[in-house]
Design a protein around this motif. Structure first.
Motif, short mmCIF file in Angstrom:
data_model
loop_
_atom_site.label_atom_id
_atom_site.label_comp_id
_atom_site.label_asym_id
_atom_site.label_seq_id
_atom_site.Cartn_x
_atom_site.Cartn_y
_atom_site.Cartn_z
N PHE A 124 -10.32 -25.44 -55.31
CA PHE A 124 -9.58 -26.35 -54.43
C PHE A 124 -8.06 -26.16 -54.51
O PHE A 124 -7.30 -27.06 -54.16
CB PHE A 124 -9.94 -27.81 -54.72
N GLY A 125 -7.62 -24.99 -55.01
CA GLY A 125 -6.19 -24.72 -55.08
C GLY A 125 -5.46 -25.56 -56.11
O GLY A 125 -4.23 -25.72 -56.02
N LEU A 126 -6.17 -26.09 -57.11
CA LEU A 126 -5.55 -27.02 -58.05
C LEU A 126 -4.44 -26.41 -58.89
O LEU A 126 -3.63 -27.14 -59.45
CB LEU A 126 -6.63 -27.62 -58.97
N ASP A 127 -4.40 -25.08 -58.97
CA ASP A 127 -3.35 -24.42 -59.75
C ASP A 127 -2.11 -24.09 -58.94
O ASP A 127 -1.13 -23.61 -59.50
CB ASP A 127 -3.88 -23.14 -60.39
N GLN A 128 -2.13 -24.32 -57.64
CA GLN A 128 -0.96 -24.01 -56.82
C GLN A 128 0.24 -24.83 -57.28
O GLN A 128 0.16 -26.06 -57.39
CB GLN A 128 -1.22 -24.32 -55.35
N PRO A 129 1.38 -24.19 -57.55
CA PRO A 129 2.55 -24.95 -58.02
C PRO A 129 2.97 -26.06 -57.07
O PRO A 129 3.36 -27.15 -57.51
CB PRO A 129 3.64 -23.88 -58.15
N THR A 130 2.88 -25.81 -55.75
CA THR A 130 3.30 -26.84 -54.80
C THR A 130 2.37 -28.05 -54.84
O THR A 130 2.81 -29.20 -54.73
CB THR A 130 3.35 -26.28 -53.38
N LEU A 131 1.07 -27.80 -55.02
CA LEU A 131 0.13 -28.93 -55.14
C LEU A 131 0.31 -29.64 -56.47
O LEU A 131 0.27 -30.88 -56.53
CB LEU A 131 -1.31 -28.42 -55.00
N ARG A 132 0.53 -28.90 -57.55
CA ARG A 132 0.76 -29.54 -58.84
C ARG A 132 1.97 -30.47 -58.77
O ARG A 132 1.96 -31.57 -59.33
CB ARG A 132 1.02 -28.46 -59.93
N GLU A 133 3.01 -30.03 -58.06
CA GLU A 133 4.20 -30.87 -57.92
C GLU A 133 3.89 -32.11 -57.08
O GLU A 133 4.33 -33.22 -57.40
CB GLU A 133 5.32 -30.07 -57.26
N ALA A 134 3.09 -31.93 -56.01
CA ALA A 134 2.77 -33.05 -55.12
C ALA A 134 1.98 -34.13 -55.86
O ALA A 134 2.26 -35.33 -55.71
CB ALA A 134 1.99 -32.55 -53.91
N VAL A 135 0.99 -33.74 -56.65
CA VAL A 135 0.14 -34.75 -57.28
C VAL A 135 0.84 -35.47 -58.43
O VAL A 135 0.38 -36.53 -58.86
CB VAL A 135 -1.20 -34.15 -57.77
N ARG A 136 1.93 -34.93 -58.91
CA ARG A 136 2.69 -35.68 -59.92
C ARG A 136 3.24 -36.97 -59.32
O ARG A 136 3.45 -37.95 -60.03
CB ARG A 136 3.82 -34.83 -60.48
N GLN A 137 3.45 -36.96 -58.01
CA GLN A 137 3.96 -38.15 -57.33
C GLN A 137 2.83 -39.10 -56.93
O GLN A 137 2.96 -40.32 -57.07
CB GLN A 137 4.73 -37.73 -56.06
N CYS A 138 1.71 -38.53 -56.44
CA CYS A 138 0.62 -39.37 -55.93
C CYS A 138 -0.61 -38.49 -55.69
O CYS A 138 -0.46 -37.34 -55.27
CB CYS A 138 1.05 -40.03 -54.62
N PRO A 139 -1.82 -38.99 -55.94
CA PRO A 139 -3.01 -38.23 -55.58
C PRO A 139 -3.05 -37.96 -54.08
O PRO A 139 -2.53 -38.75 -53.28
CB PRO A 139 -4.16 -39.15 -56.00
N VAL A 140 -3.67 -36.83 -53.70
CA VAL A 140 -3.70 -36.45 -52.30
C VAL A 140 -5.08 -35.91 -51.91
O VAL A 140 -5.78 -35.28 -52.72
CB VAL A 140 -2.63 -35.37 -51.97
N LEU A 141 -5.45 -36.17 -50.68
CA LEU A 141 -6.64 -35.54 -50.09
C LEU A 141 -6.33 -34.07 -49.87
O LEU A 141 -5.31 -33.73 -49.25
CB LEU A 141 -6.99 -36.23 -48.77
N VAL A 142 -7.19 -33.19 -50.36
CA VAL A 142 -6.93 -31.76 -50.20
C VAL A 142 -8.04 -31.00 -49.48
O VAL A 142 -7.81 -29.90 -48.98
CB VAL A 142 -6.67 -31.06 -51.56
N HIS A 143 -9.27 -31.58 -49.42
CA HIS A 143 -10.36 -30.72 -48.97
C HIS A 143 -11.62 -31.54 -48.70
O HIS A 143 -11.74 -32.69 -49.12
CB HIS A 143 -10.66 -29.69 -50.08
#
Length: 226
Positions: A76-95
């Protein structure tokens, strides 16, 4: 039909953060899930089944800080740096993940329309009711396609998570996918799903509308351009 929506994936920085987000957003608390040794992740889950989307659940997933690194990109792309940065702020729907009993056929047909759904991997996790086992398509780079709108394929072996999840007041009413080529939609034949055209301005890759104790809630998926 070739596939059905099986579950929605919410990426979180931690399960604690994900649970707090779920309670604040929907007014419900997720059930305990388990650990995925294959990918070094763990989850919490809720049944969101409806007549339109039977045997469907919401998964809150996070990297397990106590697990060893899997030695490959996580799903689910969980290692992508941009996603890692996004979820530090709030959980997100990804897939969204779609279940099928015809994984090999659908994989080949998606490849025939120039999409790479990934290769099937065997995975499992323990539950109080016994072992859950499944096969799931994962690309070598761990990423999803169509900005997350093309569903991953899953094939359960035996029990399904919804078989033992308690009923909730959270129910999936609508799922919209944006940017999946029509040829791929024709392959998957996903009942209950609404699709919007490729390139529609300002549309999220996927958008889910759920009934909840806090009313009707629509959550739009994160994608790297946000």
């Amino acid at each position: 039909m070739n596939a059905r929506i099986d579950h929605l994936v919410i990426a979180a920085d931690s399960l604690e953060q994900g649970v707090a987000w779920c309670e604040a957003t929907f007014g419900v608390q997720p059930s305990r899930g388990g650990k995925h040794a294959l990918m070094g992740t763990h989850n919490r889950v809720l049944d969101i089944s409806t007549v339109r989307f039977p045997q469907c659940y919401l998964e809150i997933i996070a990297i397990d800080p106590d697990a060893p690194a899997p030695g490959r990109p996580r799903w689910f792309g969980l290692d992508q740096p941009t996603l890692r940065e996004a979820v530090r702020q709030c959980p997100v729907l990804v897939h969204a993940v779609a279940r099928t009993g015809m994984m090999e056929m659908l994989r080949q047909r998606l490849a025939n329309v120039d999409l790479d759904p990934g290769v099937p991997l065997a995975a499992q996790r323990d539950t109080p009711q016994g072992l859950l086992k499944w096969r799931i398509t994962v690309r070598d780079d761990g990423r999803t396609q169509c900005a997350g709108a093309l569903p991953t394929l899953i094939e359960w072996t035996g029990a399904h998570p919804c078989d033992h999840l308690p009923p909730t007041l959270l129910a999936l009413q609508e799922l919209v996918l944006q940017g999946v080529p029509q040829e791929a939609l024709d392959v998957l034949k996903l009942p209950g799903v609404r699709a919007t055209p490729v390139g529609l301005a300002h549309a999220a890759p996927l958008s889910a509308t759920l009934n909840s104790p806090r009313g009707t809630v629509t959550i739009d998926a994160w994608h790297p351009e946000d």
